[in-house]
Design an enzyme around this catalytic site. Structure first.
Site, short mmCIF file in Angstrom:
data_model
loop_
_atom_site.label_atom_id
_atom_site.label_comp_id
_atom_site.label_asym_id
_atom_site.label_seq_id
_atom_site.Cartn_x
_atom_site.Cartn_y
_atom_site.Cartn_z
CE LYS A 1 43.93 33.62 31.74
NZ LYS A 1 43.16 32.59 30.99
N GLY B 1 37.30 33.64 30.09
CA GLY B 1 36.22 34.47 30.61
C GLY B 1 35.62 33.99 31.91
NE ARG B 2 37.63 28.06 34.11
CZ ARG B 2 38.62 27.18 34.01
NH1 ARG B 2 39.87 27.56 34.19
NH2 ARG B 2 38.36 25.92 33.70
N GLY C 1 44.87 37.84 26.38
CA GLY C 1 43.97 37.71 25.24
C GLY C 1 44.65 37.15 24.00
NE ARG D 1 42.75 41.04 31.21
CZ ARG D 1 41.96 40.10 31.71
NH1 ARG D 1 42.33 38.83 31.66
NH2 ARG D 1 40.82 40.41 32.27
#
EC number: 2.8.2.-
Length: 313
Positions: free
Chosen positions: A70, A277-278, A72, A153
């Site tokens: 998660k 992208g949820r 990317g 991230r």
């Protein structure tokens, strides 16, 4: 930096038990099958129904995107696949982190790579590698000079994104779901054994990799920056991989509906899978602050390890 091979690939249970000592006690960094990414594309760089182009062969990866889940990784792989000198593996292979796959041997692994020309480099991505106790040693045994890509991230956002993916996976499979607060908190305290939190302890996992690879062989991609503006991050990756600069700004366009950049290449436009992208669920502010406070010290340690900082809250 030397790699230490287990003689004749010792029994996997013995190897696993020994390798677990590399991870801080109390942190279970294995992955559940239910946590895997849903519905990945059948392929990225090749058409499996056609014969291989003359002059191509299947080769071991020259570079591996090792994580983070998660963070990317799919976006990075597909954007990097724009480059004409990159051949990207179709799916997450889980060779180095799953014993049952590793036991199938190196030739099995190589057969899962795409056909590539001699001037191309092969890239594989499996985000589970970063949090695996075994993957660093196994990858080092295959190729101690391999170039590794790690995309990260904000670790708090990564936890929530991790929860969101599992939440929707369980809904789609008609399984019960829980509110995120019920997973983040146990008996009034932050549940640090929650796997989504464990995966965001970047410093702990990176220490394992630095036992086998020098930092110079691990390029860290800023996943938050990749979302905001892909080109600068991809140009840094091109440089790290010794690729000629071929990715340009016209390869991307912002999709207002999805809220992130999509890819334009070879006359085609494509966006990431709809599972990406949820929207994240709202999180209780007190619980969120507990999570941020807990991760802050791990972030500071990570910054010292990599000799750079990131704009994480």
């Amino acid at each position: 930096m030397a790699c230490f091979l287990s003689s004749a690939f010792l029994l996997f249970l013995q190897t696993y038990a020994a390798s677990r000592a590399l991870v801080q006690p109390g942190y279970d960094v294995t992955l559940d099958a239910i946590d895997l990414d849903p519905g990945l594309p059948v392929n990225v760089s090749e058409d499996v129904t056609s014969s291989p182009p003359p002059g191509t062969s299947k080769r071991a990866p020259h570079s591996i995107i090792i994580g983070v889940r998660k963070g990317g990784t799919r976006a990075l792989l597909e954007m990097l696949d724009i480059h004409p000198e990159v051949a990207a593996a179709a799916t997450e292979v889980h060779f180095f982190d799953w014993d049952e796959n590793y036991a199938k041997g190196f030739e099995w692994y190589r057969e899962l790579m795409p056909y590539s020309y001699p001037h191309q480099i092969t890239v594989e991505k499996t985000p589970g590698y970063f949090t695996s106790a075994l993957a660093p040693e196994r990858i080092c045994a295959m190729n101690s000079s391999i170039k590794l890509l790690l995309i990260l991230r904000d670790p708090v956002e990564r936890v929530i994104s991790d929860y969101t993916q599992v939440y929707f996976n369980r809904l789609e499979n008609h399984k019960p779901v829980q509110a995120i607060e019920n997973l983040l908190v146990r008996n009034g305290a932050l549940n640090i054994r929650y796997k989504a939190i464990q995966r965001s302890l970047y410093d702990i996992h990176l220490r394992n990799w630095l036992r086998h690879f020098p930092l110079e062989q691990i390029h860290i991609v800023d996943g938050d920056a990749l979302i905001r503006d892909p080109l600068p991050e991809l140009q840094k990756v091109e440089l790290f991989l010794n690729l000629p600069p071929r990715i340009v700004s016209s390869n991307f366009y912002f999709n207002q509906t999805k809220g992130f950049y999509c890819i334009r290449s070879d006359g085609r436009e494509r966006c990431l899978h709809e599972s990406k992208g949820r929207p994240h669920p709202p999180v209780n502010s007190t619980v969120l602050q507990q999570l941020r406070s807990y991760l802050q010290e791990h972030n500071r340690t990570f910054f010292r390890l990599v000799k750079r900082t990131f704009d994480w809250q």
